[in-house]
Every structure is written in C-alpha cells, then in structure tokens.
Design a protein around this motif. Sequence first.
Motif, short mmCIF file in Angstrom:
data_model
loop_
_atom_site.label_atom_id
_atom_site.label_comp_id
_atom_site.label_asym_id
_atom_site.label_seq_id
_atom_site.Cartn_x
_atom_site.Cartn_y
_atom_site.Cartn_z
N LYS A 36 -45.77 49.75 -42.50
CA LYS A 36 -46.76 49.40 -43.53
C LYS A 36 -46.09 49.60 -44.88
CE LYS A 36 -49.98 48.45 -40.60
NZ LYS A 36 -49.03 48.34 -39.48
N ASN A 37 -45.32 48.59 -45.30
CA ASN A 37 -44.45 48.74 -46.47
C ASN A 37 -44.92 47.94 -47.67
OD1 ASN A 37 -43.82 46.14 -45.65
ND2 ASN A 37 -41.87 46.73 -44.68
N ASN A 38 -46.18 47.54 -47.72
CA ASN A 38 -46.72 46.85 -48.89
C ASN A 38 -47.11 47.85 -49.97
OD1 ASN A 38 -46.40 44.40 -47.67
ND2 ASN A 38 -48.53 43.77 -47.86
N MET A 39 -47.03 47.40 -51.22
CA MET A 39 -47.53 48.18 -52.35
C MET A 39 -48.32 47.27 -53.28
SD MET A 39 -44.88 51.04 -53.80
CE MET A 39 -43.94 49.82 -54.70
N LEU A 40 -49.46 47.75 -53.72
CA LEU A 40 -50.25 47.08 -54.75
C LEU A 40 -50.05 47.85 -56.04
CD1 LEU A 40 -53.52 46.56 -52.70
CD2 LEU A 40 -52.23 44.70 -53.73
N VAL A 41 -49.50 47.20 -57.05
CA VAL A 41 -49.25 47.84 -58.34
C VAL A 41 -50.00 47.07 -59.41
CG1 VAL A 41 -47.51 48.56 -60.01
CG2 VAL A 41 -46.98 48.59 -57.56
N GLY A 42 -50.90 47.76 -60.12
CA GLY A 42 -51.71 47.07 -61.11
C GLY A 42 -51.99 47.91 -62.34
N PHE A 43 -52.31 47.23 -63.43
CA PHE A 43 -52.70 47.94 -64.66
C PHE A 43 -53.65 47.03 -65.44
CE2 PHE A 43 -48.74 45.66 -65.35
CZ PHE A 43 -49.00 44.93 -66.52
N PRO A 44 -54.55 47.62 -66.22
CA PRO A 44 -55.52 46.81 -66.97
C PRO A 44 -54.85 46.07 -68.12
CG PRO A 44 -55.80 49.13 -67.49
CD PRO A 44 -54.79 49.06 -66.39
N THR A 45 -55.20 44.80 -68.29
CA THR A 45 -54.65 44.00 -69.39
C THR A 45 -55.68 43.79 -70.49
OG1 THR A 45 -55.30 41.98 -68.22
CG2 THR A 45 -53.06 42.79 -67.88
N THR A 46 -56.95 44.09 -70.17
CA THR A 46 -58.01 43.95 -71.18
C THR A 46 -58.88 45.18 -71.14
OG1 THR A 46 -59.50 42.84 -69.61
CG2 THR A 46 -58.05 41.45 -70.95
N GLN A 47 -59.52 45.47 -72.23
CA GLN A 47 -60.46 46.59 -72.31
C GLN A 47 -61.88 46.05 -72.22
OE1 GLN A 47 -59.65 49.84 -72.34
NE2 GLN A 47 -57.50 49.20 -72.19
N LEU A 48 -62.67 46.60 -71.28
CA LEU A 48 -64.04 46.13 -71.11
C LEU A 48 -64.98 46.87 -72.04
CD1 LEU A 48 -64.21 45.77 -67.24
CD2 LEU A 48 -63.64 44.05 -68.92
N VAL A 76 -53.96 39.77 -46.75
CA VAL A 76 -55.05 40.71 -46.97
C VAL A 76 -54.91 41.36 -48.35
CG1 VAL A 76 -56.13 42.86 -46.20
CG2 VAL A 76 -55.39 41.16 -44.51
N ASP A 77 -53.68 41.73 -48.71
CA ASP A 77 -53.46 42.37 -50.01
C ASP A 77 -53.53 41.37 -51.16
OD1 ASP A 77 -53.28 44.91 -48.94
OD2 ASP A 77 -51.13 44.74 -48.57
N LEU A 78 -53.21 40.10 -50.89
CA LEU A 78 -53.39 39.07 -51.91
C LEU A 78 -54.87 38.92 -52.25
CD1 LEU A 78 -52.13 36.78 -53.63
CD2 LEU A 78 -52.50 35.25 -51.67
N ASP A 79 -55.73 38.97 -51.23
CA ASP A 79 -57.17 38.92 -51.46
C ASP A 79 -57.61 40.10 -52.32
OD1 ASP A 79 -59.98 38.21 -51.01
OD2 ASP A 79 -59.99 39.89 -49.59
N ARG A 80 -57.09 41.28 -52.03
CA ARG A 80 -57.42 42.47 -52.82
C ARG A 80 -56.95 42.31 -54.27
NH1 ARG A 80 -55.49 46.62 -48.01
NH2 ARG A 80 -57.56 47.41 -47.44
N SER A 81 -55.74 41.79 -54.43
CA SER A 81 -55.18 41.67 -55.79
C SER A 81 -55.96 40.65 -56.60
CB SER A 81 -53.69 41.30 -55.72
OG SER A 81 -53.52 39.96 -55.26
N TRP A 82 -56.34 39.53 -56.01
CA TRP A 82 -57.11 38.52 -56.74
C TRP A 82 -58.48 39.07 -57.16
CZ3 TRP A 82 -56.11 33.41 -53.51
CH2 TRP A 82 -54.81 32.95 -53.81
N ALA A 83 -59.09 39.87 -56.27
CA ALA A 83 -60.38 40.48 -56.63
C ALA A 83 -60.22 41.44 -57.81
CB ALA A 83 -60.96 41.21 -55.42
N ALA A 84 -59.12 42.21 -57.83
CA ALA A 84 -58.89 43.15 -58.92
C ALA A 84 -58.61 42.42 -60.23
CB ALA A 84 -57.73 44.09 -58.57
N GLU A 85 -57.94 41.27 -60.15
CA GLU A 85 -57.60 40.52 -61.37
C GLU A 85 -58.84 40.02 -62.11
OE1 GLU A 85 -54.87 37.60 -59.95
OE2 GLU A 85 -53.13 38.96 -60.07
N THR A 86 -59.94 39.83 -61.39
CA THR A 86 -61.18 39.39 -62.05
C THR A 86 -61.76 40.49 -62.92
OG1 THR A 86 -62.61 40.08 -60.20
CG2 THR A 86 -61.71 37.83 -60.14
N HIS A 87 -61.25 41.73 -62.78
CA HIS A 87 -61.70 42.85 -63.61
C HIS A 87 -60.77 43.08 -64.80
CE1 HIS A 87 -64.84 44.41 -60.83
NE2 HIS A 87 -64.07 43.83 -59.92
#
Length: 621
Positions: free
Chosen positions: A609-621, A581-592
Amino acid sequence: MKQTEAQSDRESFYLEVSSVNGAVSLPLHSSIVLFLLSYTECSSFHVYLVTDQADILPSLSGLVPGGLAVSEVRRDELPRLVKMCRLPAALEPDVCFCRAGLAVVLRHIIQSACQLMSSRRDVASLLGFKNTCLKACAEVSQWTRLCELDIPSAVEEHLRNPEDQMCRLPAAILNLEKRLGEPVKVHNDDKIRRQKLQQQKKSDSQLKGPSTESESHPGVEISAALAKLSEVAVPPPSTRESSDIRKVKSTELPELEHVFAEGLYFTLTDVVLLPCIHQYLISIQKHTPSTLSHLPLLLRWYQRVQELPSVLRAAKDCGMALFSLSSVDPCPPQPEAPRSGGAEQDGPKLKQEPFIGGPRPTLTKLQENGIDAVYTAHPCPSWTVDWESLPMAVNPTEGKMSDARAVRKQQQLNNLLAAVTDMAHPGNTVVDFCSGGGHVGIVLAYTLPKCQVILIENKEESLVRARDRSAQLGLTNIGFVQTNLDYFTGNFNIGVALHACGVATDMVLDRCLQARAGFVISPCCYGFIQNTLKFNFPKSTRFAETLSYKEHMILCRFADQTAVSLPLDRRLIGKRCMGLVDLDRSWAAETHGYSVRVMTMVPEGCSPKNNMLVGFPTTQL
C-alpha cells in the motif's frame, strides 16, 4: 478559579456545564461520568466543571457526588490538549496525555478504579466479556454509536422540546427497545441455555403434580447476572444436567432473555443508558404517559437496574430520584406505535453488497469516460532521514519487528517526513492521526523541534508505548490524545497518517479539510471502504456520475490485491484500482479549495500500500 497546567498531582476530569437563560445544568454526558464515578466510589480524580459563568457549584448542589474534589474552570483557561477535544476529557498530571470522548473516559474510570480497588469484582465486570464493552468506536460499531451518541442526543433533543415530540418516539429509543427483545448471545451460553431448559422442565413437572407449596426459583438469567455482580467469586455448581438435557441439540434450546442492556450482565452500557432513560421517562410520564405502553422491555430494564444496591446508592448520590413504574400497564408494541418522523428505526444499513465478477468492466467504463489513475512524480525521491544518527527510541527498529520490516518502515517514514518537512514552518502544529505506537509522530517531534506534534490514537496500549518512547527522548513538543477521530476538534496546520485503515483515511482527510490544514496521508485496507453515516462513495462528482456505489466497491476490493505474493498482472490491476480510488478522494478534496497530488512512495517495494495523498489549501474559505 484559574486552572494552571501544573495545578494538581491528580488526574483531572473536565465536564461540560450547560447554561440556558442563566440557568445551569449538566448535559447527559457529564451526568453519566459523575454517575460512574459514584458507582465505582473512585475519588482519586479532580473534577473540573467547564463553564462561562462564575459560582455555578451552588446551582448544581445535589447533582455532583460527595467525596469528589470539584472546581470550576472557564473555557478559555482549559489546558491546551483539552481545548482541542470535545468533552468529557481526562488529563494526566503531566498534561501531555489526554483522553477524550464518553466511552474512552468511562472505560478509563473503570480501569483506574480496578487498579486502586482490585477486590471490586463488580466494577471490573462493567467492561464485559474480554473487556470489550463500548471499546469499538462509534464510526464502526452501530451499538457504540447508539449508546454513546444517538440515545443521549435523542433524549436531550426531546428534553429541549418535549411538547413538539408528543406524537412520536425517537428512533434511537425504538432501536433500543428492539435490541432488548433480541435473543441474548453470551460466552458459554449453551451451558446456561441447558440450565434454563432443565429449569423449565422442572417447573412443568411441578405444575402437573399435586398442588403443594414449592419454593420459587429465579430464572437462570437472573441467577447468572447476580453471580456476576457478586464481589466474591462464587464457584459454579458442579452438578451436570440430566442425560436427556445433554442430548438436546443447541438449535432446540430456549433462547436467553435480556436482564440488562447487553444481555445477562450489568455493564458499562447500562451505566451510560440509565441517566438518559431516567430523564426520558420522567418527561414522558409528565407529558404523554400513554406512550410508555409501547416500551415494555425498556420499562422492565429500568425496573431491573433498580434492584442493584450500587445503582441505588449512586443514583441518590447524583440526585437521580429513580421511581417505580408499577402503575404503568405495559403492553406489547402495536404496529401503529408512534414512530420518529423520517428516520429509520435501525439507522442506515451499512452492509456491503455482494461482489460479482472482476474489475475489468469497471475499469473499462472509467476509461471510456476519460478517467484513469494519475500519479504525480515524487518530488524528492532520494530524501532520507539519517537514521544512523538518531537515538534508538526514534528508530522504528526499536519496536518489535524484524530487521527487513524495520527497513521498509524507515522507507515509508522517509516518504511521509519528506512531504511534511516541505510543508512545515516553525510554530506549526502537526497531528499524527491513527498514530499507533508513534513511529511517525515521534520522528516528526524529534526532527521538527520547533513544531508541536500531537498523536491521536484510540488504542490506549499503543499510545502508552508511544508516550514511553517519547519520555526516553525527553521530548517536550509532543502530546498524546486517546480518542476517536470525531472527538478531536482542535485547529492544526498539517495532518499526517500512515496506513489509515479503510474509511479512517476519509475521516482524517475530512478533519484536515475542516481545519484548512495540509495533509500527507497513506491509505490502507481499501477493501474495508463502504458507505457510512458520514461518507458516501464515490465521493467526487465525476466518479459519482460514472460509477454506481457497487462498481466503486469493486474498485476498492481489488485495490487490496497488491500483496507481493500475488502474480504481477494482478498486482498491477490492484495498483491501478488504488490509484482510481485515491483519484476520487483527491478530486473531492479539490472542490474544497485544495491542491492534491497522488503519488507513489519510493521505493515502491516499501509497502504493498504505497500510495500517498499530499494536499494543501490554495484558497481561504
């Protein structure tokens, strides 16, 4: 006038003012707030009208209740927390606690009025049974969404282009008409329904008897409604129903009819709807009066609210000239009644489909398509806060929890703080979404003194506890906003959420993507995930090409089966489903334009419930 952050020792309200071609007016949300202030006769607030023009007060003469302290303020002069929210908003004198959003602000007005005027029983009753009227946020409550968002938006859209909508009724208005025709369910309704049956039998016997003048009695619904509005509590009658009435089965009792929007009693919902429906009916009567015949229940409700003296007083105070519709001949809605183009009357159905079978066929299908849970190694598994050196008000052990749970909470916080600390820079704004009592936000504010930390929470009690803990520590880099996530629109650098329930995780993630902010999110309650007005699942293209919505919901349901009391094999399947479920969320975020990692907290036993999603922008829109 210039608005400073220490200008008043009174709480401040900030209301939007609209301007079209130089003409100023009040949006419906602002009119609703002013109407409630007049209804409650609560004048302890300072009202600021937010505008980009000067000297607007004369143009709004007659629309703003007398007795209120009112000033103008430019948008660029708003206090920082207010700038970060959609209006209306209320700011406490210390300027670090803000409430935003229509329902939140209105409920706060009522609670404040009750504290100042404890005898105003009619004001207290506006919050409804157990004080829950419009308490649920619009994202999860279709009724709150209808009253707080859909109807005001539909009416304002109609008022902007009344001629373009002459042949159709807004879906939100039709939905309200339908709701007014549904049977009323209230606390202790069995007793009221038996009283109604007894009254019906009495009326039937009078009709069959000799023709004599008899005193007419109001319906039991009206009697119950008027008793509730009385400022003096009236004890219920002690008479019991006759034995034949008591023997009637509940399923055979007559249904109760609506007196007001939520049923028998005048509540905050009626306050919200009246300015909207009043403006809508004025426009309809002017442009297409024949349309009124399709809204008989709404017309009856509009006439009913005018029977309340407090409503008439407040309406006059706010320049609302309520009018009689006695000349209109309402008829039952016809099958071919004008309908809103495209939108369904009831809105999208959010009910989940029933589940059949286990997760294995879905897991196999994903695996055959090269998809399986992927976890990134924790970058700093030994990182920890020195909890022993921190003041007690920072430590989660200060809360009402067992020692074992407090230790697990510390371990959870270690994981989130390690990721946030790695991202944060001096001057950054960090937002703790779904903050609860402030376990995450307060530690962040204390350990990152050069960052600004804002706690977002829709439950007032939790946020007040967090503020009290912060006050003990003397923190000056922290702010509190009671609101639903949709009303928080400010910019920030990092978003964090610990155990955001169900789609709240997706709302936080979406807000971070909009702000181009980094995020550290620990999801929870996967079984509550479902399609909403804003989100559709699966979210990523690859998952959507592989799984149906129902198959994805199976993953979500079994992702919740990770409790320590379950057998190990079931917990392992649950953990795998969580990862997918979190992989689906992460792939959707990566398209941004984001880099996203899904990782496991350490130690794994700190939470099921020990999952963590950690993300940061790599491009500026």
